[in-house]
Write an enzyme that holds these catalytic residues in place. Structure first.
Site, short mmCIF file in Angstrom:
data_model
loop_
_atom_site.label_atom_id
_atom_site.label_comp_id
_atom_site.label_asym_id
_atom_site.label_seq_id
_atom_site.Cartn_x
_atom_site.Cartn_y
_atom_site.Cartn_z
N HIS A 254 6.21 14.56 4.24
CA HIS A 254 7.61 15.05 4.02
C HIS A 254 8.66 14.20 4.44
O HIS A 254 9.63 14.15 3.98
CB HIS A 254 7.56 16.34 4.99
CG HIS A 254 6.64 17.59 4.66
ND1 HIS A 254 5.46 17.64 5.16
CD2 HIS A 254 6.89 18.68 3.82
CE1 HIS A 254 4.96 18.69 4.73
NE2 HIS A 254 5.65 19.42 3.99
N ASP B 167 2.95 18.31 -5.47
CA ASP B 167 3.41 18.89 -4.13
C ASP B 167 4.97 18.63 -4.58
O ASP B 167 5.60 18.22 -5.36
CB ASP B 167 3.05 18.21 -3.04
CG ASP B 167 2.94 18.82 -1.83
OD1 ASP B 167 3.84 19.77 -1.58
OD2 ASP B 167 2.49 18.50 -0.66
#
Length: 329
Positions: free
Chosen positions: A173, A242
């Site tokens: 992330h 993702d």
């Protein structure tokens, strides 16, 4: 359905949300905690999303359990995946967990939870207790049970993060992690086994670079997605990227470049979350295309939350999982 998944602003659709949802490139909406106030509001939001799209559209959320559960008040608590192996009847509890999670989402007109995590090991900051275990057999045993529960109530399964995110410490992330190991055969054993078992409907690759194998993150790598996943492992399901707004994907360029590289590499659908200007850039620049096989991921059952909570199956699963959580809190 088009290839792009994106998010909407809040608990109700804005005029801009409606306009964007009507775009033919949009194929899915991913919901977050900010989109949820209460059960009736969530149901109304999902009805509005489907009406605005004017065609079949997928609605999904990350609701795997533990710290990754976007909807909490008004929903049952789902245990972190790591907890199942700590119980004597963990296999049944894992099946209950997959069933309960999926059933409650379906009752709110949601098609998918991007689950389960098939990564091995607890050391990675981004994974931790989201993993079912730190050895191959434990992950296979409990993830299989969890997926049986999901599929028994009509929800498709999404394995993540191919070919294995569990051995890197960095969080994708926040940055692009590198897995420097010479071999990730152990991690791959899990994905191979679940593909051969025919229990996986979709796959989400990792924003991780495995330099011993390829210089691109798996999510944008033809080597991983076309050669390994499709050809060597024979995976026939949908491949999601993702979230391409994550820092782990920044190495692939701007928003439209990231989306195009992921699609060219072998993703069927791409996620662009929490950056509206990035999603709009993708809509403006990506050639219009459709993903007909994505319709197979629509939920297979329909029932209300009231009907669900009146069943013995719901009561039994809710109580058993609550006991597991209480025993480890």
């Amino acid at each position: 359905m088009g290839p792009l998944w994106l998010d909407v602003e809040g608990c109700e659709l804005t005029a801009e949300d409606r306009e964007i949802l009507a775009h033919p490139t949009v194929g899915g909406v991913i919901l977050f905690a900010r989109n949820y106030h209460d059960n009736q509001q969530l149901l109304a939001l999902n009805t509005a999303i489907r009406q605005a799209a004017k065609r079949p559209i997928l609605i999904g959320v990350d609701q795997e359990g533990g710290r990754v559960q976007r909807f909490r008040d008004g929903f049952s608590k789902i245990p972190a995946a790591q907890l199942y192996a700590r119980s004597d009847n963990g296999t049944q509890l894992a099946e209950d967990g997959g069933w309960l999670m999926a059933a409650e989402l379906i009752a709110h007109d949601i098609d998918l939870s991007f689950a389960p995590v098939l990564d091995k090991g607890f050391d990675c900051r981004a994974i931790g207790n989201r993993a079912f275990g730190d050895d191959v057999q434990t992950v296979l045993t409990y993830s299989s049970a969890y997926m049986r529960g999901m599929k028994s109530v009509g929800m498709a399964t999404t394995g993540k993060h191919f070919p294995g995110h569990g051995a890197v410490i960095a969080d994708s992330h926040l940055e692009t992690p590198y897995d420097e190991r010479d071999s990730i055969a152990d991690d791959m054993t899990i994905f191979r086994a679940q593909i051969e078992a025919g229990i996986l409907d979709a796959m989400m690759p990792a924003h991780v670079i495995y330099p011993h194998y390829d210089a691109q993150p798996a999510s944008g790598s033809p080597y991983w997605l076309k050669q390994v996943l499709r050809q060597e492992l024979g995976f026939q399901g949908i491949v999601f990227s993702d979230d391409l707004s994550m820092e782990g994907a920044a190495i692939m360029g701007g928003p439209a470049e990231r989306a195009q590289q992921s699609l060219d590499a072998g993703c069927d659908m791409v996620l662009m979350c929490n950056k509206r200007e990035s999603a709009v850039a993708v809509l403006d620049q990506l050639p219009i295309s459709v993903v007909p096989q994505a319709q197979s991921l629509l939920k297979q059952q329909q029932f209300t939350y009231r009907e669900l909570k009146a069943t013995e199956r719901w009561k039994q699963a809710y109580q058993a999982l609550q006991r597991l959580i209480d025993a480890h809190s």
